[in-house]
Design an enzyme around this catalytic site. Sequence first.
Site, PDB file in Angstrom:
ATOM      1  N   SER A  29     -28.173   3.639  -2.646  1.00 17.27           N
ATOM      2  CA  SER A  29     -26.819   3.834  -3.179  1.00 17.27           C
ATOM      3  C   SER A  29     -25.900   4.465  -2.139  1.00 17.27           C
ATOM      4  CB  SER A  29     -26.881   4.710  -4.433  1.00 17.27           C
ATOM      5  OG  SER A  29     -27.519   5.939  -4.128  1.00 17.27           O
ATOM      6  N   ASN A 116     -32.236  14.457  -9.471  1.00 20.76           N
ATOM      7  CA  ASN A 116     -31.698  14.139 -10.797  1.00 20.76           C
ATOM      8  C   ASN A 116     -30.616  15.114 -11.233  1.00 20.76           C
ATOM      9  OD1 ASN A 116     -33.595  12.201 -10.650  1.00 20.76           O
ATOM     10  ND2 ASN A 116     -34.911  12.947 -12.305  1.00 20.76           N
ATOM     11  N   HIS A 162       7.509  -8.261 -34.144  1.00 17.35           N
ATOM     12  CA  HIS A 162       7.158  -9.683 -33.948  1.00 17.35           C
ATOM     13  C   HIS A 162       8.033 -10.319 -32.870  1.00 17.35           C
ATOM     14  CE1 HIS A 162       4.957  -9.326 -37.805  1.00 17.35           C
ATOM     15  NE2 HIS A 162       6.002  -8.591 -38.138  1.00 17.35           N
ATOM     16  N   SER A 283       8.269 -17.440  -4.358  1.00 11.26           N
ATOM     17  CA  SER A 283       7.389 -18.594  -4.540  1.00 11.26           C
ATOM     18  C   SER A 283       7.341 -19.375  -3.236  1.00 11.26           C
ATOM     19  CB  SER A 283       7.933 -19.458  -5.670  1.00 11.26           C
ATOM     20  OG  SER A 283       7.545 -20.808  -5.510  1.00 11.26           O
ATOM     21  N   TYR A 323     -34.250  10.490 -16.549  1.00  6.72           N
ATOM     22  CA  TYR A 323     -33.622   9.710 -15.467  1.00  6.72           C
ATOM     23  C   TYR A 323     -34.297   8.357 -15.261  1.00  6.72           C
ATOM     24  CZ  TYR A 323     -31.824   8.068 -11.084  1.00  6.72           C
ATOM     25  OH  TYR A 323     -31.225   7.284 -10.137  1.00  6.72           O
ATOM     26  N   LYS A 331     -22.034   5.662 -10.591  1.00  7.81           N
ATOM     27  CA  LYS A 331     -21.041   6.129  -9.618  1.00  7.81           C
ATOM     28  C   LYS A 331     -20.088   5.024  -9.175  1.00  7.81           C
ATOM     29  CE  LYS A 331     -24.609   7.878  -7.725  1.00  7.81           C
ATOM     30  NZ  LYS A 331     -25.362   7.942  -9.018  1.00  7.81           N
TER      31      LYS A 331
END
Length: 464
Positions: A29, A116, A162, A283, A323, A331
């Site tokens: 990680s 942990n 609406h 555009s 764990y 994370k």
Amino acid sequence: MRKNKNNKPIWSTRTKKNVSTLFKKVGGSLSIDKRLFKEDIMASIAHVEMLHKQKIIDFKVKNKIIWGLKRIKNEIIKKKFIFNYELEDIHMNIENRLFELIGDDAGYVHTARSRNDQVITDLKLWLKEATKKIIILLDNTNSNILNLAQKNIKTIIPGFTHLKNAQPISLAHYLLAYVEMFKRDKKKFENNLEFLDENPLGVGALSGTSFKIDRNYTTKKLKFKKPTNNSIDTVSDRDFVLDFLYSSLACSIHISRIAEELIIWNSDAFNLISLNDKLVTGSSIMPQKKNPDPLEYLRGKTGTFIGNINSMISILKGLPISYFKDLQDDKEIVFKSSDQLKISLSLLNDVVKNLIVNKKKMLSLAEKGFITATDLTDYMVKELGYPFRKAYLQTAKIINLAEKKSKRLHELDLKELNQIEPNLNSGVYEILDLENSINSKKSYGGTSFENVKKMIKKEKLKNV
Ligand code: ARG
């Protein structure tokens, strides 16, 4: 003796084979959790100070470790630290470097803790800061919206239901609705601080520790409010992650609703607002276009927040407590939501500051759609003593007549009005006026100019 020689993980004495190349690549990680390095070092320093205070490690060792940790922090800040992806995560990287810097005394740092509790401590510390930054951004957003509201107390716009003209309102009143939404978001983030303020450090892998540690000491040092109560729950718990993800999602839903509304208002069909050229794009084929891309970006990004919370709830659902590797993904999800929310709020702030209000168009739209019809009904109830339903029906008939004659309500003369409702007199024209309609809504939370002015003042005072 240093155990993690030759770039091998600390557990290689037990595992006879190298971990598969694929899993080594995907199972680590580090690329994600290196962002936690400051929190990790801060927590380790508090931990060794506590170990020393409790006479678990001696003074010299404590000082050496703290010296090493501070140096590592500097190396990482100055980009001189060499991250080793063989070593799974930020915790193992820092520990390994500590060995390189101070030798075997580094081996004391992990006494009475586990990754942990370490990883949640880091994440909670990080989330506390992120939450505070988001709260500041929410305050900025509201102060920008309030500034825009201040300039538009007397700007009349149709309130829609609406998407059809419903009742006239002050644009500032509309904007104050956004302020309320972000105030609720702020409250959610503030409430999250309560659980983020519980210190996980010291629960070990899952059962606590036999060392005589002092969790209140690290709690104070790390500016938490109290230690967590149950060691198993502590290493399992990711509710604080869900809270953060939900709060971010709720905020982003608000942003998307505002963005959508502004996209509609900015359309050629509505033309109620336009955006400064800083906030439009063109555009590649249609030269005339000025597109509200940032608003569409904000609306679209809500999908990311929905995805993030979905990922986390799917990970947690049915996961036995304590764990598991599954939890490692928390994370990345948190960072994605936090980063995106900061970007989205900052961009929304830009939009609010660069919004051009087309007051004339708002007014002319508000004049359409028999928008003061409810005022006429209320008038008959108040002045003629009619039950509301009778007044409603009489108004509907008057609208039918106006529609047939292609007139607005106030353009019908008294004779025409009296054809349907003989008891009406010329006093009725006053209530058909847009401004009068707005100003009649004096009930708390209503749109009268006076109410709106007071509300802006109140919010501005709170928001300083
Ligand atoms: N990198 C791990 C994570 O983020 C740290 C905790 C590892 N704990 C373990 N028992 N393997 O979840």
